[in-house]
Design a protein around this motif. Structure first.
Motif, PDB file in Angstrom:
ATOM      1  N   ARG A 141     -29.165  35.719  21.217  1.00  0.00           N
ATOM      2  CA  ARG A 141     -29.986  35.961  20.047  1.00  0.00           C
ATOM      3  C   ARG A 141     -30.122  37.493  19.888  1.00  0.00           C
ATOM      4  NH1 ARG A 141     -33.422  31.813  22.258  1.00  0.00           N
ATOM      5  NH2 ARG A 141     -34.510  33.483  23.328  1.00  0.00           N
ATOM      6  N   ALA A 142     -30.201  38.125  20.987  1.00  0.00           N
ATOM      7  CA  ALA A 142     -30.571  39.760  20.673  1.00  0.00           C
ATOM      8  C   ALA A 142     -29.288  40.431  20.291  1.00  0.00           C
ATOM      9  CB  ALA A 142     -30.665  40.311  22.093  1.00  0.00           C
ATOM     10  N   GLN A 143     -28.117  39.818  20.560  1.00  0.00           N
ATOM     11  CA  GLN A 143     -27.078  40.498  20.083  1.00  0.00           C
ATOM     12  C   GLN A 143     -26.684  40.172  18.624  1.00  0.00           C
ATOM     13  OE1 GLN A 143     -24.361  39.950  23.354  1.00  0.00           O
ATOM     14  NE2 GLN A 143     -25.292  41.838  24.220  1.00  0.00           N
ATOM     15  N   ARG A 144     -26.909  38.847  18.246  1.00  0.00           N
ATOM     16  CA  ARG A 144     -26.815  38.579  16.955  1.00  0.00           C
ATOM     17  C   ARG A 144     -27.526  39.356  16.062  1.00  0.00           C
ATOM     18  NH1 ARG A 144     -26.619  32.950  17.779  1.00  0.00           N
ATOM     19  NH2 ARG A 144     -28.988  32.684  17.572  1.00  0.00           N
ATOM     20  N   ARG A 145     -28.889  39.529  16.529  1.00  0.00           N
ATOM     21  CA  ARG A 145     -30.024  40.284  15.650  1.00  0.00           C
ATOM     22  C   ARG A 145     -29.352  41.655  15.660  1.00  0.00           C
ATOM     23  NH1 ARG A 145     -34.843  40.132  18.589  1.00  0.00           N
ATOM     24  NH2 ARG A 145     -34.468  37.805  18.298  1.00  0.00           N
ATOM     25  N   GLU A 146     -28.902  42.264  16.743  1.00  0.00           N
ATOM     26  CA  GLU A 146     -28.380  43.554  16.697  1.00  0.00           C
ATOM     27  C   GLU A 146     -27.183  43.488  15.650  1.00  0.00           C
ATOM     28  OE1 GLU A 146     -29.109  46.373  18.104  1.00  0.00           O
ATOM     29  OE2 GLU A 146     -27.596  47.484  18.009  1.00  0.00           O
ATOM     30  N   ALA A 147     -26.228  42.742  15.683  1.00  0.00           N
ATOM     31  CA  ALA A 147     -25.108  42.562  14.853  1.00  0.00           C
ATOM     32  C   ALA A 147     -25.504  42.853  13.420  1.00  0.00           C
ATOM     33  CB  ALA A 147     -24.039  41.378  14.985  1.00  0.00           C
ATOM     34  N   ALA A 148     -26.511  41.815  12.974  1.00  0.00           N
ATOM     35  CA  ALA A 148     -27.042  41.879  11.831  1.00  0.00           C
ATOM     36  C   ALA A 148     -27.628  43.048  11.437  1.00  0.00           C
ATOM     37  CB  ALA A 148     -28.280  40.799  11.838  1.00  0.00           C
ATOM     38  N   SER A 149     -28.586  43.688  12.283  1.00  0.00           N
ATOM     39  CA  SER A 149     -29.138  45.049  11.718  1.00  0.00           C
ATOM     40  C   SER A 149     -28.035  46.193  11.464  1.00  0.00           C
ATOM     41  CB  SER A 149     -30.097  45.245  12.353  1.00  0.00           C
ATOM     42  OG  SER A 149     -29.828  45.863  13.683  1.00  0.00           O
ATOM     43  N   GLY A 150     -27.117  46.172  12.802  1.00  0.00           N
ATOM     44  CA  GLY A 150     -26.090  47.137  12.637  1.00  0.00           C
ATOM     45  C   GLY A 150     -25.191  46.886  11.553  1.00  0.00           C
ATOM     46  N   GLY A 151     -24.965  45.686  10.969  1.00  0.00           N
ATOM     47  CA  GLY A 151     -24.173  45.677   9.999  1.00  0.00           C
ATOM     48  C   GLY A 151     -24.755  46.088   8.713  1.00  0.00           C
ATOM     49  N   ALA A 152     -25.978  45.826   8.472  1.00  0.00           N
ATOM     50  CA  ALA A 152     -26.880  46.281   7.599  1.00  0.00           C
ATOM     51  C   ALA A 152     -26.842  47.904   7.280  1.00  0.00           C
ATOM     52  CB  ALA A 152     -28.163  45.853   7.413  1.00  0.00           C
ATOM     53  N   GLU A 153     -26.904  48.533   8.489  1.00  0.00           N
ATOM     54  CA  GLU A 153     -26.933  50.079   8.758  1.00  0.00           C
ATOM     55  C   GLU A 153     -25.487  50.468   8.187  1.00  0.00           C
ATOM     56  OE1 GLU A 153     -27.852  51.824  12.514  1.00  0.00           O
ATOM     57  OE2 GLU A 153     -29.730  50.712  12.238  1.00  0.00           O
ATOM     58  N   ASP A 154     -24.280  49.810   8.599  1.00  0.00           N
ATOM     59  CA  ASP A 154     -23.204  50.317   8.270  1.00  0.00           C
ATOM     60  C   ASP A 154     -22.822  50.374   6.843  1.00  0.00           C
ATOM     61  OD1 ASP A 154     -22.250  50.995  10.644  1.00  0.00           O
ATOM     62  OD2 ASP A 154     -21.159  49.123  11.251  1.00  0.00           O
ATOM     63  N   ARG A 155     -23.559  49.198   6.087  1.00  0.00           N
ATOM     64  CA  ARG A 155     -23.443  49.116   4.651  1.00  0.00           C
ATOM     65  C   ARG A 155     -24.038  50.181   4.124  1.00  0.00           C
ATOM     66  NH1 ARG A 155     -23.624  43.768   5.793  1.00  0.00           N
ATOM     67  NH2 ARG A 155     -25.701  43.493   5.592  1.00  0.00           N
ATOM     68  N   GLU A 156     -25.264  50.476   4.688  1.00  0.00           N
ATOM     69  CA  GLU A 156     -25.967  51.516   4.165  1.00  0.00           C
ATOM     70  C   GLU A 156     -25.347  52.923   4.073  1.00  0.00           C
ATOM     71  OE1 GLU A 156     -30.164  52.467   5.778  1.00  0.00           O
ATOM     72  OE2 GLU A 156     -30.483  50.457   5.014  1.00  0.00           O
ATOM     73  N   ARG A 157     -24.657  53.030   5.365  1.00  0.00           N
ATOM     74  CA  ARG A 157     -24.060  54.431   5.488  1.00  0.00           C
ATOM     75  C   ARG A 157     -22.882  54.543   4.525  1.00  0.00           C
ATOM     76  NH1 ARG A 157     -22.745  54.436  11.165  1.00  0.00           N
ATOM     77  NH2 ARG A 157     -24.958  54.406  11.334  1.00  0.00           N
ATOM     78  N   SER A 158     -22.128  53.286   4.451  1.00  0.00           N
ATOM     79  CA  SER A 158     -20.945  53.372   3.495  1.00  0.00           C
ATOM     80  C   SER A 158     -21.385  53.588   1.960  1.00  0.00           C
ATOM     81  CB  SER A 158     -20.070  52.459   3.849  1.00  0.00           C
ATOM     82  OG  SER A 158     -20.644  51.029   3.442  1.00  0.00           O
ATOM     83  N   ALA A 159     -22.653  53.024   1.649  1.00  0.00           N
ATOM     84  CA  ALA A 159     -23.026  53.112   0.290  1.00  0.00           C
ATOM     85  C   ALA A 159     -23.407  54.578   0.026  1.00  0.00           C
ATOM     86  CB  ALA A 159     -24.184  52.310   0.238  1.00  0.00           C
ATOM     87  N   SER A 160     -24.257  55.156   0.936  1.00  0.00           N
ATOM     88  CA  SER A 160     -24.486  56.660   0.775  1.00  0.00           C
ATOM     89  C   SER A 160     -23.322  57.533   0.864  1.00  0.00           C
ATOM     90  CB  SER A 160     -25.656  57.096   1.908  1.00  0.00           C
ATOM     91  OG  SER A 160     -25.055  57.188   3.270  1.00  0.00           O
ATOM     92  N   ALA A 161     -22.292  57.111   1.575  1.00  0.00           N
ATOM     93  CA  ALA A 161     -21.180  58.047   1.689  1.00  0.00           C
ATOM     94  C   ALA A 161     -20.533  57.993   0.278  1.00  0.00           C
ATOM     95  CB  ALA A 161     -20.226  57.611   2.630  1.00  0.00           C
ATOM     96  N   ARG A 162     -20.503  56.813  -0.231  1.00  0.00           N
ATOM     97  CA  ARG A 162     -19.740  56.575  -1.640  1.00  0.00           C
ATOM     98  C   ARG A 162     -20.725  57.573  -2.567  1.00  0.00           C
ATOM     99  NH1 ARG A 162     -18.837  51.559  -0.429  1.00  0.00           N
ATOM    100  NH2 ARG A 162     -20.635  50.534  -1.244  1.00  0.00           N
TER     101      ARG A 162
END
Lengths: 431, 280
Positions: free
Chosen positions: A407-428
């Motif tokens: 559960r903890a890692q699924r939640r981590e993966a979900a939030s981490g993925g969101a962060e990554d998307r955010e980062r790439s969006a801001s990079a663009r």
């Protein structure tokens, strides 16, 4: 990530003193293992042997399937948090956390170091302290820096040596949950040494109880609490500790200092032909008879209450009793081993806070005989231990652990993925 | 001193002033004497009536220049080299004594103490003979070696006490973090030990700088003669004149490096650098 396997580990000091006498333990990948015991039981020595700061006299130590007995600490890829934090006072918080990365020369670029340190600092909420020196930090902040230094690199396992014992009670509680959260999130194998049974119970997936360099029992906290193997484990786990009283068996009745319990099938079979046993019961299993709704299964008894302590949520009642001279020595010895003061023989009962029992009362109390544990006065062994139940409890907790980790890692993966998307969006956006 | 009452504070200040007077009066006296012209030396007054820099002129650029400047050069060179060697050796020895458990550890410490309590005057004569035979007499090395016997023991003792205060966990933490033994020593221990090393270096330098017995016994020319010994060779303008003013002036001049060193190193000797490493 790695499993840690100890096979008959022995530690003898130069003067021949055996600190650890043949401990075997398997710590699974991603498991949170607690080593617990009173002072001088060899738990810290064991941890230091795992990390490589202490030579192993005999036995094999395997990390991730490879024998590492002769490897230097730096080649074991473990991270350790020391009791006194061992921060480098001449370096800033940033450099303290970056220290392990800087030592691995050429592996990390300057940007990579900065990114990793900042990620660790964010996890531990140290971002605004990165430029300060350890001397200017509070105890809890120093503790977090020490943890930051551990999580900043991809270590195979975390080792904690009584990391919370220098903090005050409130902070200790907060850091305890912080460590648990961090371990769940990262899923890193963790070995944690403590003498505090509360930390052991709350943090560990499994707990290894040590006594004088010997492993007593390895089980889930619930397993230790409900199915201890002997007097020592029973007395060590639980707060306030389990009560031990002499029990004399006469005419199919178990005579306790303040109550007579008729033997039922379970008790009769474990007592056998013994005339004298040690009976243990948890303080919270004693109730105020006035507040028990269905008292038919249990035994009601009258006891003189010496002192009571009202804590809001519950009420502690202390009942002095005359001990049997034949078991007194055994119980005194146990008390000494558990770092006790050996003051007086008394029973503690944790009653509901609604109870009207007060100092000096002769109170009507109640206990369920099914809750009584019976110990052999010679071997200290728990005669009432139910192997079947113990196995079931451990299987259940193992299942819960895996589920929680996932559960903890699924939640981590979900939030981490969101962060990554955010980062790439801001990079663009920046591009 | 926040916990002190006014009375206690006044008492402390009084004691401090007394101690300062006691310590600084001789220095002031030497300074005053060095400024007196030859005629006033026996005047019996503390302050010179007609202060003059004649004595300084004499030793720095005048007739006594050869004697003094070469001695100053010798003193600085010999003391610095002796200090450097002593501190490097003592750092390694003290680290081993504080950290490692090896047979003979106590013997090393006791021997160091034994050497340092041995009276200098009793070994100076045999040393004089030995040095003449093996060609070390009147050389820098001939003074540096005996100075090491004075500075090493005290350096080892102070430094090992200092190393013991540094939490061992720092080094262990560095090793777990991936450092070799040498990296752990250099990156975690040396920065913390720096104040102790500077303090020890200062003490060692003063011991070498102030020595007189070896300086006068093991040298004969300006090839190696240090300042304290050279002062004894100052002569007055005539044989009836005391060289008191010159000696005083030289004494003031040789005090300057000491003061400069203390001021320089004071910044390094930051107390409490280890604070924060472990829970205070």
């Amino acid at each position: 990530m790695a499993s840690i396997v100890l096979k008959d580990i022995v530690k003898k000091y130069g003067d021949g003193f055996p600190a650890v006498k043949g401990v075997s333990l398997e710590i699974a990948d991603g498991e949170f293992m607690i080593l617990v015991g009173p002072s001088g039981c060899g738990k810290s020595t064991l941890l230091r042997m795992i990390v490589g700061l202490e030579d192993i006299t005999d036995g094999d130590l395997e990390i991730g399937g490879r024998r590492v007995n002769e490897k230097a600490p730096r080649d074991r890829n473990l991270a350790m948090v020391f009791q006194n934090y061992a921060l480098y006072p001449h370096l800033t918080v940033f450099e303290n956390i970056a220290f392990p990365l800087r030592l691995a020369k050429g592996t990390f670029s300057q940007d990579e170091v900065r990114r990793r340190v900042e990620a660790a600092a964010d996890t531990l909420e140290l971002r605004e302290h990165l430029d300060r020196k350890p001397a200017n930090l509070s105890g809890g902040q120093r503790q977090r820096v020490a943890m930051g230094r551990a999580i900043v690199r991809q270590a195979d396992a975390f080792l904690f040596d009584e990391p919370l014992s220098n903090l005050d009670a409130k902070l200790r509680g907060q850091m305890r949950t912080e460590i648990a959260r961090m371990q769940r999130r990262l899923g890193t194998t963790t070995v944690y040494v403590t003498h505090d049974q509360t930390e052991a119970m709350t943090l560990g997936d499994r707990v290894a109880v040590l006594r004088k360099g010997e492993l007593q029992q390895v089980a889930s906290p619930r397993g230790l609490y409900e199915q201890p193997v002997n007097l020592f484990v029973a007395g060590f786990i639980g707060s306030p500790p389990m009560n031990f009283v002499p029990g004399e068996v006469r005419d199919d009745v178990l005579h306790l200092p303040f109550a007579d319990v008729p033997l039922d099938d379970r008790l009769r079979s474990v007592v056998g032909d013994r005339r004298l046993v040690i009976v243990g019961f948890r303080p919270e299993h004693v109730e105020d008879a006035a507040l028990v709704e269905d008292g038919s299964r249990g035994v009601a008894f009258r006891a003189d209450i010496d002192v009571t302590e009202w804590l809001g949520s519950e009420l502690y009642a202390y009942i002095p009793f005359e001990t049997n001279p034949e078991v007194a020595k055994k119980l005194e010895e146990l008390d000494r081993e558990l770092d006790g003061e050996g003051l007086r023989s008394q029973v503690v009962a944790v009653l509901s806070s609604e109870s009207r029992v007060r100092d000096g009362d002769t109170a009507e109390l109640w206990i369920d005989p099914a809750r009584l544990l019976v110990f052999d006065p010679e071997s200290s062994e728990n005669l009432t231990r139910d192997e079947e139940a113990a196995r079931r409890i451990d299987a259940e907790t193992e299942e819960e652990r895996r589920a929680a980790l996932e559960r903890a890692q699924r939640r981590e993966a979900a939030s981490g993925g969101a962060e990554d998307r955010e980062r790439s969006a801001s990079a663009r956006g920046a591009a | 001193m926040s916990g002190l009452s006014t009375r206690q504070r006044v008492l402390w200040v009084a004691v401090a002033v007394l101690v300062l007077l006691y310590a600084l009066f001789p220095v002031a006296s030497i300074l005053a004497t060095s400024l007196k012209p030859a005629g006033e030396l026996q005047s019996g007054r503390f302050l010179p009536q007609n202060p003059t820099l004649g004595a300084y002129e004499q030793i720095l650029v005048g007739g006594a220049q050869d004697l003094f400047l070469s001695a100053l050069r010798n003193s600085i060179g010999i003391s610095l080299i002796a200090t450097a060697i002593a501190v490097i050796l003592a750092t390694l020895a003290a680290y081993a004594i504080a950290r490692l458990d090896f047979p003979g550890k106590r013997v090393v410490l006791t021997a160091a103490l034994g050497v340092s309590i041995f009276p200098v005057i009793s070994i100076v004569t045999p040393l004089f003979n030995l040095w003449r035979n093996i060609g070390l007499y009147d050389t820098w090395a001939g003074l540096i070696i005996p100075y090491l016997s004075l500075t090493l023991p005290i350096s080892i003792w102070t430094l090992s006490a200092f190393f013991r205060q540094i939490p061992w966990e720092l080094e262990q933490a560095a090793q777990v973090d991936g450092a070799t033994t040498w990296q752990a020593f250099r990156r975690a221990i040396v920065p913390l030990a720096a104040p102790g090393v500077f303090t020890t270096a200062l003490i060692a330098f003063f011991i070498a700088w102030n020595d007189f017995v070896y300086g006068i016994s093991l040298t004969s020319t300006e090839a190696a003669r240090p300042v304290p010994a050279a002062l004894a060779f100052f002569t007055g303008a005539s044989q009836f004149e005391e060289p008191t003013a010159f000696i005083s002036a030289a004494a003031v001049v040789v005090t300057i490096p000491v003061v400069v060193l203390v001021v320089l190193f004071q910044r390094q000797i930051v107390a409490g650098l280890t604070q924060g490493a472990v829970k205070g």
